[in-house]
Design a protein around this motif. Structure first.
Motif, mmCIF file in Angstrom:
data_model
loop_
_atom_site.group_PDB
_atom_site.id
_atom_site.type_symbol
_atom_site.label_atom_id
_atom_site.label_comp_id
_atom_site.label_asym_id
_atom_site.label_seq_id
_atom_site.Cartn_x
_atom_site.Cartn_y
_atom_site.Cartn_z
ATOM 1 N N LEU A 1 0.835 -1.195 0.000
ATOM 2 C CA LEU A 1 0.000 0.000 0.000
ATOM 3 C C LEU A 1 0.874 1.250 0.000
ATOM 4 C CD1 LEU A 1 -2.851 -0.766 2.584
ATOM 5 C CD2 LEU A 1 -3.081 -0.529 0.119
ATOM 6 N N THR A 2 0.481 2.219 -0.808
ATOM 7 C CA THR A 2 1.178 3.503 -0.830
ATOM 8 C C THR A 2 0.166 4.599 -0.539
ATOM 9 O OG1 THR A 2 2.753 2.700 -2.483
ATOM 10 C CG2 THR A 2 2.564 5.087 -2.202
ATOM 11 N N PHE A 3 0.373 5.310 0.547
ATOM 12 C CA PHE A 3 -0.570 6.349 0.944
ATOM 13 C C PHE A 3 -0.244 7.666 0.248
ATOM 14 C CE2 PHE A 3 -1.047 3.267 4.335
ATOM 15 C CZ PHE A 3 -2.419 3.262 4.532
ATOM 16 N N SER A 4 -1.293 8.410 -0.053
ATOM 17 C CA SER A 4 -1.131 9.676 -0.761
ATOM 18 C C SER A 4 -0.509 10.748 0.126
ATOM 19 C CB SER A 4 -2.493 10.164 -1.278
ATOM 20 O OG SER A 4 -3.089 9.204 -2.119
ATOM 21 N N GLN A 5 -0.683 10.627 1.429
ATOM 22 C CA GLN A 5 -0.154 11.614 2.365
ATOM 23 C C GLN A 5 1.166 11.086 2.943
ATOM 24 O OE1 GLN A 5 -3.459 10.365 2.682
ATOM 25 N NE2 GLN A 5 -4.037 11.967 1.233
ATOM 26 N N GLU A 6 2.234 11.804 2.690
ATOM 27 C CA GLU A 6 3.565 11.331 3.066
ATOM 28 C C GLU A 6 3.710 11.035 4.557
ATOM 29 O OE1 GLU A 6 8.259 12.694 2.659
ATOM 30 O OE2 GLU A 6 6.677 13.796 1.615
ATOM 31 N N PRO A 7 3.173 11.870 5.459
ATOM 32 C CA PRO A 7 3.320 11.551 6.890
ATOM 33 C C PRO A 7 2.712 10.194 7.261
ATOM 34 C CG PRO A 7 2.610 13.821 6.604
ATOM 35 C CD PRO A 7 2.509 13.178 5.263
ATOM 36 N N LEU A 8 1.566 9.876 6.662
ATOM 37 C CA LEU A 8 0.945 8.586 6.956
ATOM 38 C C LEU A 8 1.746 7.447 6.336
ATOM 39 C CD1 LEU A 8 -1.463 7.280 8.386
ATOM 40 C CD2 LEU A 8 -2.696 7.358 6.216
ATOM 41 N N GLN A 9 2.299 7.680 5.158
ATOM 42 C CA GLN A 9 3.120 6.657 4.513
ATOM 43 C C GLN A 9 4.341 6.330 5.363
ATOM 44 O OE1 GLN A 9 2.570 4.780 1.811
ATOM 45 N NE2 GLN A 9 4.486 3.718 2.262
ATOM 46 N N GLU A 10 4.951 7.346 5.936
ATOM 47 C CA GLU A 10 6.123 7.124 6.786
ATOM 48 C C GLU A 10 5.762 6.267 7.998
ATOM 49 O OE1 GLU A 10 7.493 11.013 7.703
ATOM 50 O OE2 GLU A 10 8.382 11.368 5.719
ATOM 51 N N ARG A 11 4.634 6.562 8.607
ATOM 52 C CA ARG A 11 4.227 5.790 9.785
ATOM 53 C C ARG A 11 3.840 4.360 9.400
ATOM 54 N NH1 ARG A 11 1.213 9.636 14.218
ATOM 55 N NH2 ARG A 11 2.457 11.508 13.867
ATOM 56 N N TYR A 12 3.219 4.233 8.251
ATOM 57 C CA TYR A 12 2.827 2.898 7.799
ATOM 58 C C TYR A 12 4.054 2.037 7.506
ATOM 59 C CZ TYR A 12 0.664 -0.783 5.010
ATOM 60 O OH TYR A 12 0.268 -2.002 4.515
ATOM 61 N N THR A 13 5.024 2.619 6.818
ATOM 62 C CA THR A 13 6.256 1.887 6.505
ATOM 63 C C THR A 13 6.956 1.448 7.779
ATOM 64 O OG1 THR A 13 6.535 3.138 4.442
ATOM 65 C CG2 THR A 13 8.483 2.033 5.337
ATOM 66 N N GLN A 14 7.013 2.343 8.755
ATOM 67 C CA GLN A 14 7.654 2.016 10.024
ATOM 68 C C GLN A 14 6.905 0.906 10.750
ATOM 69 O OE1 GLN A 14 10.600 3.524 11.061
ATOM 70 N NE2 GLN A 14 10.600 1.879 12.573
ATOM 71 N N ALA A 15 5.581 0.968 10.717
ATOM 72 C CA ALA A 15 4.776 -0.059 11.385
ATOM 73 C C ALA A 15 5.003 -1.432 10.754
ATOM 74 C CB ALA A 15 3.298 0.319 11.324
ATOM 75 N N VAL A 16 5.037 -1.480 9.427
ATOM 76 C CA VAL A 16 5.252 -2.754 8.734
ATOM 77 C C VAL A 16 6.639 -3.305 9.047
ATOM 78 C CG1 VAL A 16 5.487 -3.841 6.465
ATOM 79 C CG2 VAL A 16 3.606 -2.251 6.892
ATOM 80 N N GLU A 17 7.639 -2.433 9.050
ATOM 81 C CA GLU A 17 9.004 -2.878 9.356
ATOM 82 C C GLU A 17 9.108 -3.437 10.773
ATOM 83 O OE1 GLU A 17 11.457 0.494 8.647
ATOM 84 O OE2 GLU A 17 11.457 0.257 6.453
ATOM 85 N N ASN A 18 8.314 -2.887 11.687
ATOM 86 C CA ASN A 18 8.326 -3.348 13.079
ATOM 87 C C ASN A 18 7.324 -4.469 13.337
ATOM 88 O OD1 ASN A 18 10.265 -1.402 13.657
ATOM 89 N ND2 ASN A 18 8.759 0.105 14.370
#
Length: 250
Positions: free
Chosen positions: A69-86
Motif C-alpha cells: 500500500l502507498t498512501f497519498s499523504q507522506e506523513p501517513l506513509q512514513e508511519r505505515y512503513t515504520q509499522a510494517v518494518e516493526n
C-alpha cells in the motif's frame, strides 16, 4: 526315412521363424509401452510442477498482504512503513455518529484488505453546534472524523451548523501528533439544503488545506438511508469506504 528327415527339418525351420518373429514383436511392443509410459510420466511431472508453481504464485500474492500500500499523504506513509518494518499495525481511529452501522468498520477494513492496519470505531454523540472536543486513542497514528453534516440535518440544526467547532476539534487532535482526516457525508436525504452545506464545506475545508474526503457526489443504485433503522444503507457505506480508500491510497 528321407521324408521323415524333411518333415523334421521343416518343423525346426518353422519353430525358428516363430521364435525370432515373436521375440522381435514382443521387444517392439515393450519399447512402445516403455516410451509411452515415460512420456506420460514426463507430462504428469510437468503438470504437477506447473500446478505447484501456480499455487505458490497465488499464495504469495503481495496485494493481499497490504505491504505494498502507498498512501497519498507522506506523513501517513512514513508511519505505515515504520509499522510494517516493526511488524506492527498502523492504528486509525474512526470517529462516527450513530447513523453508521456496526458493520461499517468491517466494510472499511475490507476495502484496504490488510492486517497491517487496525481501524478502531469511536462514537460521536453530538452535532457541530454542541461539539466541544473529541476523544481519540493515545496510541493511534491517524484519525478519520466524520464531518457531521447528516447529524446536523437530522438534529434540525443545519442552519446553525458550526464548522469552527469541527475544525477546532480537528486541530486539537492534529496537535496531539495525529494525522487527521475529515470525512464528508453524501446527500443521503437528497435535500437541497444538505447539498448546499456539503458543497460549502468541501470548498472551504479543501481551500484551507484540511484533509477532506468528499462524498457529496456519491450515488447508489438503491436507497441511501434506512429511515426505519435511522442508519446509512450498506450500499452507501460501501461507497463511503471506497471514497476513503481512494483518497488515502495512491
Amino acid at each position: 526315412m528321407k521324408n521323415v528327415l524333411i518333415v523334421i527339418l521343416l518343423i525346426a525351420f518353422g519353430a525358428g521363424l516363430y521364435v525370432n518373429f515373436g521375440m522381435s514383436q514382443n521387444i517392439d511392443q515393450s519399447d512402445i509401452i516403455s516410451e509411452s509410459t515415460e512420456g506420460e510420466t514426463e507430462e504428469n511431472t510437468e503438470d504437477d510442477a506447473s500446478q505447484t508453481s501456480d499455487e505458490d504464485g497465488n499464495s504469495g500474492n503481495p496485494a493481499t498482504s497490504g505491504e505494498n500500500l502507498t498512501f497519498s499523504q507522506e506523513p501517513l506513509q512514513e508511519r505505515y512503513t515504520q509499522a510494517v518494518e516493526n511488524n506492527e499495525a498502523l492504528i486509525i481511529d474512526v470517529l462516527l455518529p450513530s447513523y453508521y452501522t456496526d458493520g461499517f468498520i468491517e466494510t472499511l477494513a475490507g476495502q484496504f484488505g490488510t492486517d497491517n492496519i487496525q481501524f478502531n470505531r469511536i462514537d460521536i454523540d453530538t452535532n457541530t453546534v454542541d461539539l466541544t472536543e473529541l476523544t481519540v486513542s493515545e496510541n493511534s497514528d491517524a484519525v478519520i472524523m466524520d464531518a457531521l453534516q447528516i447529524r446536523d440535518y437530522n438534529d434540525e440544526v443545519l442552519p446553525e451548523r458550526n464548522v469552527d467547532n469541527l475544525t477546532n476539534a480537528y486541530m486539537n487532535i492534529y496537535n496531539s501528533d495525529k494525522i487527521v482526516y475529515i470525512l464528508g457525508n453524501p446527500n443521503v436525504h437528497e435535500h437541497e439544503n444538505l447539498a448546499d452545506i456539503l458543497a460549502e464545506d468541501q470548498a472551504s475545508l479543501v481551500e484551507n488545506d484540511y484533509f477532506y474526503i468528499d462524498n457529496q457526489d456519491v450515488s447508489v443504485d438503491g436507497e441511501f438511508y434506512d429511515y426505519e433503522a435511522d442508519t446509512l444503507t450498506p450500499e452507501t457505506e460501501s461507497r463511503i469506504a471506497e471514497s476513503i480508500y481512494g483518497y488515502m491510497v495512491e
